[in-house]
Design a protein around this motif. Structure first.
Motif, PDB file in Angstrom:
ATOM      1  N   UNK A 153       0.849  -1.184   0.000  1.00  0.00           N
ATOM      2  CA  UNK A 153       0.000   0.000   0.000  1.00  0.00           C
ATOM      3  C   UNK A 153       0.891   1.242   0.000  1.00  0.00           C
ATOM      4  N   UNK A 154       0.342   2.328  -0.471  1.00  0.00           N
ATOM      5  CA  UNK A 154       1.068   3.593  -0.563  1.00  0.00           C
ATOM      6  C   UNK A 154       0.339   4.627   0.266  1.00  0.00           C
ATOM      7  N   UNK A 155       1.067   5.247   1.187  1.00  0.00           N
ATOM      8  CA  UNK A 155       0.484   6.294   2.009  1.00  0.00           C
ATOM      9  C   UNK A 155       0.703   7.624   1.314  1.00  0.00           C
ATOM     10  N   UNK A 156      -0.364   8.218   0.813  1.00  0.00           N
ATOM     11  CA  UNK A 156      -0.281   9.494   0.115  1.00  0.00           C
ATOM     12  C   UNK A 156      -0.943  10.548   0.977  1.00  0.00           C
ATOM     13  N   UNK A 157      -0.165  11.518   1.443  1.00  0.00           N
ATOM     14  CA  UNK A 157      -0.693  12.544   2.337  1.00  0.00           C
ATOM     15  C   UNK A 157      -0.734  13.867   1.592  1.00  0.00           C
ATOM     16  N   UNK A 158      -1.858  14.170   1.020  1.00  0.00           N
ATOM     17  CA  UNK A 158      -1.955  15.392   0.232  1.00  0.00           C
ATOM     18  C   UNK A 158      -2.171  16.578   1.157  1.00  0.00           C
ATOM     19  N   UNK A 159      -1.238  17.513   1.148  1.00  0.00           N
ATOM     20  CA  UNK A 159      -1.373  18.737   1.918  1.00  0.00           C
ATOM     21  C   UNK A 159      -1.797  19.902   1.029  1.00  0.00           C
ATOM     22  N   UNK A 160      -2.140  19.589  -0.197  1.00  0.00           N
ATOM     23  CA  UNK A 160      -2.530  20.626  -1.135  1.00  0.00           C
ATOM     24  C   UNK A 160      -2.104  20.219  -2.532  1.00  0.00           C
ATOM     25  N   UNK A 161      -2.588  20.940  -3.531  1.00  0.00           N
ATOM     26  CA  UNK A 161      -2.210  20.638  -4.907  1.00  0.00           C
ATOM     27  C   UNK A 161      -0.771  21.063  -5.144  1.00  0.00           C
ATOM     28  N   UNK A 162      -0.071  20.300  -5.992  1.00  0.00           N
ATOM     29  CA  UNK A 162       1.343  20.595  -6.218  1.00  0.00           C
ATOM     30  C   UNK A 162       1.568  21.305  -7.545  1.00  0.00           C
ATOM     31  N   UNK A 163       0.631  22.123  -7.970  1.00  0.00           N
ATOM     32  CA  UNK A 163       0.820  22.998  -9.132  1.00  0.00           C
ATOM     33  C   UNK A 163       1.419  22.261 -10.319  1.00  0.00           C
ATOM     34  N   UNK A 164       0.677  21.280 -10.843  1.00  0.00           N
ATOM     35  CA  UNK A 164       1.048  20.541 -12.032  1.00  0.00           C
ATOM     36  C   UNK A 164       2.287  19.669 -11.833  1.00  0.00           C
ATOM     37  N   UNK A 165       2.678  19.392 -10.593  1.00  0.00           N
ATOM     38  CA  UNK A 165       3.843  18.553 -10.364  1.00  0.00           C
ATOM     39  C   UNK A 165       3.449  17.358  -9.509  1.00  0.00           C
ATOM     40  N   UNK A 166       3.948  16.190  -9.855  1.00  0.00           N
ATOM     41  CA  UNK A 166       3.591  14.969  -9.152  1.00  0.00           C
ATOM     42  C   UNK A 166       4.847  14.264  -8.684  1.00  0.00           C
ATOM     43  N   UNK A 194      13.069   8.224  -6.688  1.00  0.00           N
ATOM     44  CA  UNK A 194      12.121   9.311  -6.475  1.00  0.00           C
ATOM     45  C   UNK A 194      11.973  10.050  -7.800  1.00  0.00           C
ATOM     46  N   UNK A 195      10.741  10.305  -8.207  1.00  0.00           N
ATOM     47  CA  UNK A 195      10.548  10.905  -9.529  1.00  0.00           C
ATOM     48  C   UNK A 195       9.538  12.040  -9.480  1.00  0.00           C
ATOM     49  N   UNK A 196       9.705  12.945 -10.422  1.00  0.00           N
ATOM     50  CA  UNK A 196       8.819  14.087 -10.607  1.00  0.00           C
ATOM     51  C   UNK A 196       8.284  14.020 -12.025  1.00  0.00           C
ATOM     52  N   UNK A 197       7.010  13.682 -12.170  1.00  0.00           N
ATOM     53  CA  UNK A 197       6.431  13.571 -13.509  1.00  0.00           C
ATOM     54  C   UNK A 197       5.718  14.854 -13.919  1.00  0.00           C
ATOM     55  N   UNK A 198       5.860  15.894 -13.112  1.00  0.00           N
ATOM     56  CA  UNK A 198       5.180  17.149 -13.400  1.00  0.00           C
ATOM     57  C   UNK A 198       5.967  18.048 -14.330  1.00  0.00           C
ATOM     58  N   UNK A 199       5.469  19.268 -14.458  1.00  0.00           N
ATOM     59  CA  UNK A 199       6.064  20.232 -15.386  1.00  0.00           C
ATOM     60  C   UNK A 199       6.787  21.362 -14.662  1.00  0.00           C
ATOM     61  N   UNK A 234      14.056  18.285 -11.123  1.00  0.00           N
ATOM     62  CA  UNK A 234      13.532  19.036 -12.250  1.00  0.00           C
ATOM     63  C   UNK A 234      12.352  18.291 -12.868  1.00  0.00           C
ATOM     64  N   UNK A 235      11.559  18.959 -13.704  1.00  0.00           N
ATOM     65  CA  UNK A 235      10.432  18.282 -14.353  1.00  0.00           C
ATOM     66  C   UNK A 235      10.871  17.034 -15.108  1.00  0.00           C
ATOM     67  N   UNK A 236      10.104  15.959 -14.970  1.00  0.00           N
ATOM     68  CA  UNK A 236      10.343  14.681 -15.649  1.00  0.00           C
ATOM     69  C   UNK A 236      11.649  14.018 -15.213  1.00  0.00           C
ATOM     70  N   UNK A 237      12.179  14.439 -14.089  1.00  0.00           N
ATOM     71  CA  UNK A 237      13.458  13.897 -13.627  1.00  0.00           C
ATOM     72  C   UNK A 237      13.229  12.893 -12.495  1.00  0.00           C
TER      73      UNK A 237
END
Length: 280
Positions: free
Chosen positions: A7-20, A44-49, A95-98
């Protein structure tokens, strides 16, 4: 021991402005001996912009009896493996996509007791250049990597300590039950099972789903069950059959109960309100 349900614990504290932000693997289970050193590398990856700054920290976690996750300071639990962990780096920019590796090491104490130990590695990200006038917290997201360490010898066991009924106040409502289960072993369990209703002749007349859950060592878990009709009034026996990972052994308990008024079937889908006659 059987593989613990990931299972994955995802704790959203707010939107990450197009970054995941993401982490692989989200869960790790290792076998170890006292005094052993374990090293694990995550991705660890960032699939956002937009770029994100990532900060890493440790903590403890547990479940309450209803299955709600509770987060605690490092070392709060006697079974905690978080004090064994060191990691590097503690902060980095993505960085984005990194993506980039994150390595942590678990140094098992020589006097570590047998059983399952666990901890959590938090990864909190924020936008390093938020838009002017927007609170920084709006752009924070916290993800997590959970790690379990099993130290032998392991013992598995469990028991159903009770079945608590909650009769419906209206025939349209379901009949609710709560199965109380205790993990009597020293290892985390993936608990699964089934719930049946039998009539006075012993015939199965209804069944309901039992959610698959993880139960930590020496903990009690409440498993809710919802029974819907149609079911006529009468005397019945509720039967709970659970398995904690041993394919040769189940634990079971039963509860006689009386349904004083018929239990209605759940309402069906709304009727089609399209035009009269013809075919679409």
């Amino acid at each position: 021991m059987k593989r613990i349900f990931p299972f994955l614990l995802t704790l959203a504290l707010g939107a990450l402005a197009q970054s995941t932000l993401g982490v692989e693997p989200p869960v790790l289970l290792k076998e170890a001996k006292p005094g052993e050193v374990l090293t694990q590398t995550l991705t660890v990856y960032n699939v956002g912009t937009r770029p994100v700054r990532v900060r890493v920290s440790l903590g403890d976690w547990t479940y309450d009896p209803m299955g709600k996750i509770q987060f605690l300071p490092t070392g709060t639990l006697k079974e905690s493996a978080s004090p064994w962990a060191t990691f590097s780096p503690a902060e980095f920019l993505l960085e984005p996509k990194q993506s980039r590796p994150l390595t942590y090491t678990l140094t098992v104490p020589k006097d570590a007791v047998s059983g399952t130990h666990w901890g959590i590695l938090f990864l909190e990200s924020e936008d390093p250049n938020p838009p002017p006038g927007v609170p920084l917290a709006t752009f924070r997201v916290r993800m997590a990597h959970v790690f379990y360490v099993n130290i032998g010898p392991l013992t598995s066991g469990g028991r159903i300590t009770g079945i608590v009924p909650s009769p419906p106040k209206d025939p349209q409502e379901p009949y609710r039950f709560a199965i109380q289960y205790q993990n009597t072993g020293n290892t985390a369990q993936k608990l699964s099972g089934r719930f049946e209703v039998r009539d006075s002749m012993g015939r199965k007349v209804a069944e309901a789903e039992v959610e698959e859950v993880v139960v930590l060592p020496d903990q009690v878990r409440i498993l809710p069950v919802t029974l819907v009709g149609p079911l006529p009034a009468g005397n019945y026996t509720a039967l709970a059959i659970l398995n904690y990972g041993d394919p040769t052994k189940d634990v079971a308990a039963d509860l006689p109960f009386t349904l004083r008024t018929p239990l209605s079937a759940p309402p069906g889908p709304p009727a089609n309100e399209g035009g009269k006659g013809g075919t679409p």
